[in-house]
Design an enzyme around this catalytic site. Sequence first.
Site, PDB file in Angstrom:
ATOM      1  N   CYS A   1       0.787  -1.238   0.000  1.00 43.56           N
ATOM      2  CA  CYS A   1       0.000   0.000   0.000  1.00 43.56           C
ATOM      3  C   CYS A   1       0.820   1.291   0.000  1.00 43.56           C
ATOM      4  CB  CYS A   1      -0.931   0.028   1.216  1.00 43.56           C
ATOM      5  SG  CYS A   1      -1.938  -1.442   1.420  1.00 43.56           S
TER       6      CYS A   1
ATOM      7  N   LYS B   1      -8.872   5.743   2.580  1.00 47.38           N
ATOM      8  CA  LYS B   1      -7.631   5.376   3.243  1.00 47.38           C
ATOM      9  C   LYS B   1      -6.468   6.234   2.745  1.00 47.38           C
ATOM     10  CE  LYS B   1      -4.360   1.532   2.995  1.00 47.38           C
ATOM     11  NZ  LYS B   1      -4.166   0.127   2.603  1.00 47.38           N
TER      12      LYS B   1
ATOM     13  N   HIS C   1      -2.787   6.261   4.619  1.00 45.83           N
ATOM     14  CA  HIS C   1      -1.664   5.348   4.869  1.00 45.83           C
ATOM     15  C   HIS C   1      -0.331   5.896   4.360  1.00 45.83           C
ATOM     16  CE1 HIS C   1      -0.462   0.809   5.320  1.00 45.83           C
ATOM     17  NE2 HIS C   1       0.071   1.606   6.236  1.00 45.83           N
TER      18      HIS C   1
ATOM     19  N   HIS D   1     -10.529   0.386   1.087  1.00 49.95           N
ATOM     20  CA  HIS D   1     -10.015  -0.942   1.366  1.00 49.95           C
ATOM     21  C   HIS D   1     -11.112  -1.934   1.045  1.00 49.95           C
ATOM     22  CE1 HIS D   1      -7.560  -3.950   3.444  1.00 49.95           C
ATOM     23  NE2 HIS D   1      -6.616  -3.035   3.501  1.00 49.95           N
TER      24      HIS D   1
ATOM     25  N   ASP E   1      -4.159  -0.631  -5.951  1.00 52.41           N
ATOM     26  CA  ASP E   1      -2.764  -0.245  -5.724  1.00 52.41           C
ATOM     27  C   ASP E   1      -1.810  -1.422  -5.622  1.00 52.41           C
ATOM     28  OD1 ASP E   1      -3.665  -1.020  -3.272  1.00 52.41           O
ATOM     29  OD2 ASP E   1      -3.213   0.853  -2.239  1.00 52.41           O
ATOM     30  N   HIS E   2      -2.298  -2.641  -5.661  1.00 50.59           N
ATOM     31  CA  HIS E   2      -1.438  -3.825  -5.746  1.00 50.59           C
ATOM     32  C   HIS E   2      -2.319  -5.055  -5.930  1.00 50.59           C
ATOM     33  CE1 HIS E   2      -2.601  -4.703  -1.615  1.00 50.59           C
ATOM     34  NE2 HIS E   2      -2.172  -3.499  -1.247  1.00 50.59           N
TER      35      HIS E   2
ATOM     36  N   LYS F   1       0.267  -9.712  -3.273  1.00 50.53           N
ATOM     37  CA  LYS F   1       0.703  -8.570  -2.472  1.00 50.53           C
ATOM     38  C   LYS F   1       2.061  -8.850  -1.826  1.00 50.53           C
ATOM     39  CE  LYS F   1      -0.589  -5.801   1.567  1.00 50.53           C
ATOM     40  NZ  LYS F   1      -1.613  -5.544   2.598  1.00 50.53           N
TER      41      LYS F   1
END
Length: 529
Positions: free
Chosen positions: A55, A114, A116, A264, A298-299, A323
Site C-alpha cells: 500500500c 484510506k 496510509h 479498502h 494499488d497492488h 501482495k
Amino acid sequence: MASGTCLIIAPAPWGLGELPAGCDNGTFLFRTPNIDSLAKDGVRLTQHIAAAAVCTPSRAAFLTGRYPIRSGMASSTQQQALFWNGGSGGLPPNETTFARILYQQGYSTALVGKWHMGVNCNTRHDHCHHPLNHGFDYFYGMPFTLLNECQGSDDPELAKSLQDTYWFYTQMITLAVFTLVIGKLANLFPVKWKIIICLAICGLLHFISWFSSYGFTKHWNCILMRNHDITEQPMNLQKTTSNMLKEAITFIERTPQVLVMHIHVQVLASESWSPCRLLDVIDKEDLKNTTFIYFASDHGGFLEAHRGNSQLGGWNGIYKGGKGMGGWEGGIRVPGIVRWPGVLPAGTVIDEPTSLMDIYPTVVQLAGGKVPQDRVMDGHTLLPLLQGTEQHSRHEFLFHYCGVFLHAVRWHQKDSDHYATPVFQPEASGACFRRGICPCFGDGVTHHDPPLLFNLSQDPSEANPLSADTAPVFDAVVRRIRRAVEEHRKTLTPVPQQLSPHNNIWKPWLQPCCGTFPFCGCHEENNKV
C-alpha cells in the site's frame, strides 16, 4: 475538464485479487456487474502496473508520478509499509502531488477513504504528512489502514509481524546500554553519558512499541478523521462504509471537482457500498459527460490473508504471486479502467504497459497544469493512448521494486527480467504463508544470475523462463535490460528513508489523539453523520 469532475476510485485489495472479475475473464468471490459496466463503457488497460506491491509505496507513487524510491517511500527493512499513526515517516512535504497542482489550478480536491502515508513529523499536531498538506482541501477517512485488529479479530495482523522484531531490538539495545554503563563506571572505555541516554531512550521506545502491539493497536491505528479532527477513536466499522459513501456523495453534489477515493476491500465488499451509487450521483447531477473516471487497485490480492483457520487470501487469476511480491505479475498487475463518455471510445482495450504513475501527468494535463520540471518524473500521460492518437506505450522499461530492492524489469517488447524472486513457503504454494507476507531480501529471496527471462505476451503466468538454448535473443535482451537498469540507477539520488526503523517506530508524542493522551477516545460520528 476545466468545468468537470475527476473521480478516482483506487481500492486496496485484501483477499479478493483483481476486482473487475467479469471484465478480466476471471472467477472471483463475488460478481462485479457495476465495475463490468464501467469497463464496457470505458477503456480497459490490461497491462496496468503498480509501482509497488504494498500500500504505502504504491500510493506514494500514484500521487507523485514517481517511483517510491525517489521520495524515500521505499523500505530497506522487512517492514514494507507504515505501521503506526504515531510514527514520524510519511510522504515528504517537498513532494508535489497531482492534487496540489489541481488545487493550484482552481479545483476543489478531496480524499475520502484510506491515506496510509503518515500524519505527523515532530509534534502531534504538525500534520506534515497529512492529506491537507499535500494538496487536498478536504479529507475524510482513515489516516492509517484497515487491519484485523480494527475488526476485533482474534488473529492480529500488525502485532504478528512486529512483536518479535520489537522484542529483539529491545533486548539488544538493553544489553548494549547495560554494557556501556558498566564500561563507563569501570573506566573500561570512554563513552559519553549523552550517548548512553539516547540509546536508552531508543530502547524504551522499542519496548513501548512492543508493549503497545499487544492489544493497543486498535486504539492507536484504527481511527477516522475529518480534515485534522479525529471523529472516531477507535472507529466503528459498522458505520464506516456508509459514512464514507455519504461523504463522497455530499462532495460530488456540493463541489463537483476532483475526488479521490482510496478504499479498502473490506469496505468495498460491504453490502451498503457500491460504485454504482457514485455513478448514479454523477448521472443525477448531469456530470456524466464531463467526468473523467479512473478505477484501479494499488497492488495485487493478498494471498496470505487469513482469519483464524480460515484462508481468506485472494486469487490473482493466471498471474503468479500477490501482495508484497514486487516482481511477479500477481503482485503488481492491477485492473485499470478509464471512462469519459463522448471523449474516450467505449469498449476499447489497450494491451500496452501502463502505470499507476501515469495518472499524475494525465490529470495534470487535463487540468491545464504542468508537471514539475525540477525532479525526475516517471509517469507518462495516457491521453494519446486513451484517445487512439498513439498505439504504443511511452514506457520502454518499467522497474519493479520490492522496497528499495529491484526485483524485475519489464521491457516494452513484453519481456520481463527477474533478478530476485521470493521463496514460497510451502515451496509449491505460490505464496509465503509461514511468513505472513513475502520479504524483499535476505534468506526469503532467491537471486538469479543470469536473471529469469519471461515473454509476457506468450507466457503471462511466468511459468516457463526462457534461456539461451530456447531463445536465440536471450543474451541480447538481458544485455539491453541491464543497460536500462544502469541508466535508471544514475537518475536516483539519496533521500531520507521514510520507512526506516526510526521513522516506523511508535512515538507517543506523535500519536493522534481525541481527548487527553493517553486517554484517547471519541465517537462523534454517531451524531454528526
